[in-house]
Motif scaffolding. Sequence first.
Motif, PDB file in Angstrom:
ATOM      1  N   TYR A  47       0.818  -1.211   0.000  1.00  0.00           N
ATOM      2  CA  TYR A  47       0.000   0.000   0.000  1.00  0.00           C
ATOM      3  C   TYR A  47       0.857   1.269   0.000  1.00  0.00           C
ATOM      4  O   TYR A  47       0.664   2.164  -0.813  1.00  0.00           O
ATOM      5  N   TYR A  48       1.810   1.354   0.945  1.00  0.00           N
ATOM      6  CA  TYR A  48       2.604   2.583   1.045  1.00  0.00           C
ATOM      7  C   TYR A  48       3.711   2.673  -0.001  1.00  0.00           C
ATOM      8  O   TYR A  48       4.300   3.732  -0.184  1.00  0.00           O
ATOM      9  N   ARG A  49       4.003   1.558  -0.675  1.00  0.00           N
ATOM     10  CA  ARG A  49       5.079   1.588  -1.672  1.00  0.00           C
ATOM     11  C   ARG A  49       4.606   2.134  -3.008  1.00  0.00           C
ATOM     12  O   ARG A  49       5.402   2.486  -3.866  1.00  0.00           O
TER      13      ARG A  49
ATOM     14  N   VAL B   3      -6.987  11.756   5.613  1.00  0.00           N
ATOM     15  CA  VAL B   3      -6.244  13.018   5.786  1.00  0.00           C
ATOM     16  C   VAL B   3      -5.561  13.025   7.143  1.00  0.00           C
ATOM     17  O   VAL B   3      -6.003  12.365   8.073  1.00  0.00           O
ATOM     18  N   THR B   4      -4.498  13.805   7.246  1.00  0.00           N
ATOM     19  CA  THR B   4      -3.740  13.882   8.493  1.00  0.00           C
ATOM     20  C   THR B   4      -3.666  15.348   8.935  1.00  0.00           C
ATOM     21  O   THR B   4      -3.949  16.252   8.137  1.00  0.00           O
ATOM     22  N   SER B   5      -3.239  15.570  10.161  1.00  0.00           N
ATOM     23  CA  SER B   5      -3.225  16.933  10.718  1.00  0.00           C
ATOM     24  C   SER B   5      -2.495  17.959   9.836  1.00  0.00           C
ATOM     25  O   SER B   5      -3.031  19.035   9.600  1.00  0.00           O
ATOM     26  N   PRO B   6      -1.269  17.647   9.349  1.00  0.00           N
ATOM     27  CA  PRO B   6      -0.605  18.683   8.546  1.00  0.00           C
ATOM     28  C   PRO B   6      -1.355  19.011   7.252  1.00  0.00           C
ATOM     29  O   PRO B   6      -1.240  20.127   6.738  1.00  0.00           O
ATOM     30  N   GLU B   7      -2.141  18.053   6.757  1.00  0.00           N
ATOM     31  CA  GLU B   7      -2.913  18.304   5.539  1.00  0.00           C
ATOM     32  C   GLU B   7      -4.190  19.091   5.861  1.00  0.00           C
ATOM     33  O   GLU B   7      -4.803  19.675   4.978  1.00  0.00           O
TER      34      GLU B   7
ATOM     35  N   LEU C 283       9.948  10.754  10.524  1.00  0.00           N
ATOM     36  CA  LEU C 283       9.606   9.367  10.181  1.00  0.00           C
ATOM     37  C   LEU C 283       8.252   9.362   9.473  1.00  0.00           C
ATOM     38  O   LEU C 283       7.286   9.919   9.987  1.00  0.00           O
ATOM     39  N   GLY C 284       8.173   8.752   8.309  1.00  0.00           N
ATOM     40  CA  GLY C 284       6.897   8.665   7.582  1.00  0.00           C
ATOM     41  C   GLY C 284       6.334  10.019   7.227  1.00  0.00           C
ATOM     42  O   GLY C 284       5.259  10.389   7.696  1.00  0.00           O
ATOM     43  N   PRO C 285       7.044  10.805   6.383  1.00  0.00           N
ATOM     44  CA  PRO C 285       6.675  12.212   6.198  1.00  0.00           C
ATOM     45  C   PRO C 285       5.535  12.486   5.212  1.00  0.00           C
ATOM     46  O   PRO C 285       5.312  13.650   4.872  1.00  0.00           O
ATOM     47  N   GLY C 286       4.816  11.482   4.765  1.00  0.00           N
ATOM     48  CA  GLY C 286       3.648  11.731   3.908  1.00  0.00           C
ATOM     49  C   GLY C 286       4.003  12.529   2.659  1.00  0.00           C
ATOM     50  O   GLY C 286       4.872  12.139   1.882  1.00  0.00           O
ATOM     51  N   ARG C 287       3.352  13.686   2.498  1.00  0.00           N
ATOM     52  CA  ARG C 287       3.633  14.538   1.329  1.00  0.00           C
ATOM     53  C   ARG C 287       4.728  15.568   1.570  1.00  0.00           C
ATOM     54  O   ARG C 287       4.972  16.426   0.720  1.00  0.00           O
TER      55      ARG C 287
ATOM     56  N   VAL D 168      12.753   9.684   6.635  1.00  0.00           N
ATOM     57  CA  VAL D 168      12.720   8.219   6.596  1.00  0.00           C
ATOM     58  C   VAL D 168      11.416   7.817   5.922  1.00  0.00           C
ATOM     59  O   VAL D 168      10.332   8.020   6.473  1.00  0.00           O
ATOM     60  N   GLU D 169      11.531   7.325   4.697  1.00  0.00           N
ATOM     61  CA  GLU D 169      10.344   7.021   3.891  1.00  0.00           C
ATOM     62  C   GLU D 169      10.644   5.840   2.979  1.00  0.00           C
ATOM     63  O   GLU D 169      11.661   5.829   2.299  1.00  0.00           O
ATOM     64  N   THR D 170       9.740   4.855   2.978  1.00  0.00           N
ATOM     65  CA  THR D 170       9.949   3.693   2.115  1.00  0.00           C
ATOM     66  C   THR D 170       9.221   3.813   0.773  1.00  0.00           C
ATOM     67  O   THR D 170       9.564   3.115  -0.175  1.00  0.00           O
TER      68      THR D 170
ATOM     69  N   ALA E 149       7.434  12.311  14.442  1.00  0.00           N
ATOM     70  CA  ALA E 149       6.696  11.200  13.825  1.00  0.00           C
ATOM     71  C   ALA E 149       5.205  11.435  14.027  1.00  0.00           C
ATOM     72  O   ALA E 149       4.695  11.291  15.130  1.00  0.00           O
ATOM     73  N   ASN E 150       4.514  11.856  12.975  1.00  0.00           N
ATOM     74  CA  ASN E 150       3.060  12.029  13.044  1.00  0.00           C
ATOM     75  C   ASN E 150       2.406  10.923  12.233  1.00  0.00           C
ATOM     76  O   ASN E 150       2.683  10.783  11.034  1.00  0.00           O
ATOM     77  N   GLU E 151       1.556  10.159  12.867  1.00  0.00           N
ATOM     78  CA  GLU E 151       0.873   9.034  12.208  1.00  0.00           C
ATOM     79  C   GLU E 151       1.855   8.100  11.494  1.00  0.00           C
ATOM     80  O   GLU E 151       1.616   7.683  10.372  1.00  0.00           O
ATOM     81  N   PHE E 152       2.973   7.833  12.135  1.00  0.00           N
ATOM     82  CA  PHE E 152       3.936   6.860  11.623  1.00  0.00           C
ATOM     83  C   PHE E 152       3.767   5.526  12.341  1.00  0.00           C
ATOM     84  O   PHE E 152       3.641   4.476  11.713  1.00  0.00           O
TER      85      PHE E 152
HETATM   86  N1  SAH Z   1       3.268  11.914   8.645  1.00  0.00           N
HETATM   87  C1  SAH Z   1       2.464  12.099   7.456  1.00  0.00           C
HETATM   88  C2  SAH Z   1       1.997  10.813   6.789  1.00  0.00           C
HETATM   89  C3  SAH Z   1       1.364   9.740   7.629  1.00  0.00           C
HETATM   90  S1  SAH Z   1       0.986   8.315   6.676  1.00  0.00           S
HETATM   91  C4  SAH Z   1       1.317  13.028   7.739  1.00  0.00           C
HETATM   92  O1  SAH Z   1       1.076  13.306   8.895  1.00  0.00           O
HETATM   93  O2  SAH Z   1       0.683  13.473   6.787  1.00  0.00           O
HETATM   94  C5  SAH Z   1       2.297   7.185   7.094  1.00  0.00           C
HETATM   95  C6  SAH Z   1       3.631   7.529   6.522  1.00  0.00           C
HETATM   96  O3  SAH Z   1       4.585   6.556   6.981  1.00  0.00           O
HETATM   97  C7  SAH Z   1       3.748   7.499   5.010  1.00  0.00           C
HETATM   98  O4  SAH Z   1       4.651   8.488   4.613  1.00  0.00           O
HETATM   99  C8  SAH Z   1       4.283   6.089   4.757  1.00  0.00           C
HETATM  100  O5  SAH Z   1       4.827   5.899   3.492  1.00  0.00           O
HETATM  101  C9  SAH Z   1       5.275   5.980   5.870  1.00  0.00           C
HETATM  102  N2  SAH Z   1       5.644   4.621   6.251  1.00  0.00           N
HETATM  103  C10 SAH Z   1       4.814   3.592   6.523  1.00  0.00           C
HETATM  104  N3  SAH Z   1       5.516   2.503   6.916  1.00  0.00           N
HETATM  105  C11 SAH Z   1       6.806   2.861   6.911  1.00  0.00           C
HETATM  106  C12 SAH Z   1       8.029   2.179   7.230  1.00  0.00           C
HETATM  107  N4  SAH Z   1       8.034   0.938   7.649  1.00  0.00           N
HETATM  108  N5  SAH Z   1       9.172   2.890   7.133  1.00  0.00           N
HETATM  109  C13 SAH Z   1       9.184   4.175   6.717  1.00  0.00           C
HETATM  110  N6  SAH Z   1       8.070   4.867   6.404  1.00  0.00           N
HETATM  111  C14 SAH Z   1       6.898   4.217   6.489  1.00  0.00           C
END
Ligand code: SAH
Length: 369
Positions: free
Chosen positions: A35-37, A49-53, A84-88, A115-117, A152-155
Motif C-alpha cells: 500500500y505505502y510503496r 487526511v492527516t493533521s498537517p494536511e 519518520l513517515g513524512p507523507g507529502r 525516513v520514507e519507504t 513522527a506524526n501518524e507513523f
Molecule cells: N506523517 C504524514 C503521513 C502519515 S501516513 C502526515 O502526517 O501526513 C504514514 C507515513 O509513513 C507514510 O509516509 C508512509 O509511506 C510511511 N511509512 C509507513 N511505513 C513505513 C516504514 N516501515 N518505514 C518508513 N516509512 C513508512
Amino acid sequence: MTPLDAKIRERIKTVGPLAVSDFMEIALGDPDHGYYRTRDPLGATGDFVTSPEISQVFGEIIGLWCAVAWQNIGSPKKINLVELGPGRGTLMADILRTVRNVMPSFADAIEVHMVETGAVLREQQQKTLNDYNVSWHDRFEMTPAGPLLIIANEFFDALPIDQYIKTDKGWQERRVTMDRDQDKLMFGEGGPSPAKDVYVPDDLKPSPVSSVFERSIVGEQIVGDIAKRIATGGGAALIIDYGHVRHGVGDTLQAIKSHKYHDPLTDIGEADLTTHVDFAALAKAAEAEGTLIHGPIFQGEFLTALGIEQRTAALTAKALPDQAKGIISGSRRLIASDDMGTLFKVMALMSGSDTVPAGFEAFGAESAS
Ligand code: SAH
C-alpha cells in the motif's frame, strides 16, 4: 483479487497461517504492490487526511516546539531534523518555513533527513521540499549520528502488530488463514508452528475469552533505537498518533479506503491498515534505553498550550472571509475533544535533563489517561 491477495493465499498454502504482523508487512510494505510503496494515499481524493494536511498551523506549532527543544539541548551548531513517515512533506515544509522566520540561527543548524519507504511519496516530498537540502533513508538506523530532533506524526500506527487472542484454551496467537474451501481469507487462532512467543502482560492475562491484545514489536524496536540515539547523542523526539495511554485489550486493526472503513482482508494492498498505538509500550521501550518521557497528553492540550488559538486568530485576521472559515474549522478539528483533540496523543522523549519540553509544562506524566 489483488496481486497481494494472491500472494498471501499462496504463502498460507505453503507455510500455514500468517502472523498478523507478517500479513500487515506484506499488505503495507511489499516492494512491488504494498500500500505505502505504490501510492500517495493522502487527501480528499485518497484514503485519509492527516493533521498537517488539515492545517498549516499544525506544522507551525511543531516548528516552534523544535526551536525550543534545540535551545533546551544547548543550541548545537549542527542538528539532524529527522521525520519518520513524512507523507507529502507538508509538515516538514511548514516546520522549516516557521523556523526560518522565528529563529534563523536554528534554521541554519538544521540538516533534514526523511525516513520514507514509498517511492511515490518520496517524489511528492521532493517536490514539496524543492527549496531545501534534504536526504532520504529507508530506515531510521541509516540517519547520521549526532544530536537530533525526531518528528513522527501518524507513523507508528502504520507499523505491523501481532495480535493475541484469549481462547478457552488460554492465550493464542491470532493469525490470518483461509476457510476450509480455501476461497476466503479469515482470522484464526494458533497455527501449526507458532513463530512467536505469545506475549500478554500479566495484568491482562485474566481478560475474558475473545479478548485481543496487540503488540508492535517493530514499533518498540524503532522507539528503542530512537531513545538510544537521544540518550547518547542528545536530542528529543515528538511522537503524535492515535492510540491509548495504558495497555489494554481490544482489536484495533482497521482498514480505510476512500475515507471509509473497509474489511482488512479484502483489497489487500489497496486499503490502508492501521492500529491504535500503545503509548505505554513505546514509553517502556524508550525508558529502558535511558530517555525521559513526557506525556502522552492530548493533542488538543498540546496545541492549545503552544498557542494554536492565538496563531489561528493572527492568520484569520489577514485572510479573506472564506479562507478564515477554513482556518478556523481546521484548527477546531485538530483540538476539539469530539474530533482529533483527544483521540490523538502527543508524547516526547528527551535526553536526560530536567527541562520539560514545550507544551508539557502544565501536565504530569500520563495526564491523558
Ligand atoms: N506523517 C504524514 C503521513 C502519515 S501516513 C502526515 O502526517 O501526513 C504514514 C507515513 O509513513 C507514510 O509516509 C508512509 O509511506 C510511511 N511509512 C509507513 N511505513 C513505513 C516504514 N516501515 N518505514 C518508513 N516509512 C513508512
